[in-house]
Design a protein around this motif. Sequence first.
Motif, PDB file in Angstrom:
ATOM      1  N   TRP A  30       0.824  -1.207   0.000  1.00 55.74           N
ATOM      2  CA  TRP A  30       0.000   0.000   0.000  1.00 55.74           C
ATOM      3  C   TRP A  30       0.854   1.251   0.000  1.00 55.74           C
ATOM      4  CZ3 TRP A  30      -4.489  -0.012  -1.844  1.00 55.74           C
ATOM      5  CH2 TRP A  30      -5.311  -1.107  -1.704  1.00 55.74           C
ATOM      6  N   GLN A  31       1.992   1.210   0.662  1.00 57.81           N
ATOM      7  CA  GLN A  31       2.891   2.362   0.662  1.00 57.81           C
ATOM      8  C   GLN A  31       3.406   2.626  -0.752  1.00 57.81           C
ATOM      9  OE1 GLN A  31       6.245   1.964   3.276  1.00 57.81           O
ATOM     10  NE2 GLN A  31       7.106   3.941   2.708  1.00 57.81           N
ATOM     11  N   ARG A  34       0.600   4.265  -2.781  1.00 54.31           N
ATOM     12  CA  ARG A  34       0.438   5.678  -2.420  1.00 54.31           C
ATOM     13  C   ARG A  34       1.552   6.533  -3.012  1.00 54.31           C
ATOM     14  NH1 ARG A  34      -0.319   3.543   2.889  1.00 54.31           N
ATOM     15  NH2 ARG A  34      -2.532   3.120   3.161  1.00 54.31           N
ATOM     16  N   ARG A  37       0.976   7.003  -6.704  1.00 48.17           N
ATOM     17  CA  ARG A  37      -0.085   7.973  -6.944  1.00 48.17           C
ATOM     18  C   ARG A  37       0.427   9.399  -6.714  1.00 48.17           C
ATOM     19  NH1 ARG A  37      -4.104   7.662  -2.565  1.00 48.17           N
ATOM     20  NH2 ARG A  37      -2.568   9.025  -1.657  1.00 48.17           N
ATOM     21  N   ASP A  38       1.181   9.613  -5.634  1.00 47.42           N
ATOM     22  CA  ASP A  38       1.721  10.936  -5.360  1.00 47.42           C
ATOM     23  C   ASP A  38       2.673  11.387  -6.462  1.00 47.42           C
ATOM     24  OD1 ASP A  38       0.269  10.962  -3.034  1.00 47.42           O
ATOM     25  OD2 ASP A  38       1.982  10.486  -1.740  1.00 47.42           O
ATOM     26  N   ARG A  53      -7.698  13.764  -7.961  1.00 50.07           N
ATOM     27  CA  ARG A  53      -7.813  12.320  -7.786  1.00 50.07           C
ATOM     28  C   ARG A  53      -8.937  11.796  -8.650  1.00 50.07           C
ATOM     29  NH1 ARG A  53      -6.814  11.169  -1.409  1.00 50.07           N
ATOM     30  NH2 ARG A  53      -4.731  12.014  -1.368  1.00 50.07           N
TER      31      ARG A  53
END
Length: 73
Positions: A30-31, A34, A37-38, A53
């Motif tokens: 999950w990290q 994220r 995405r960032d 988003r």
Amino acid sequence: MSITQQYLLDSYRAHALGEPAPPAPGTHDWQVVREWRDERQFRAVLAGRPARRRKRVRLALGRWLPSGRRATG
């Protein structure tokens, strides 16, 4: 060789060498998502595009929720 076999081999080697064990497979998934995405939003800003988003996933998941709990756009 599967991921599990590679993890067990790496754990054995780390134990034999007195090093800390590697993280289990899937620990930081999950990290990574994220951070990806960032990074994508950051590149959009650099390119002059709006960094918003996407709501597609939220809307798709909202179809399965009861009508009283649906996410609003």
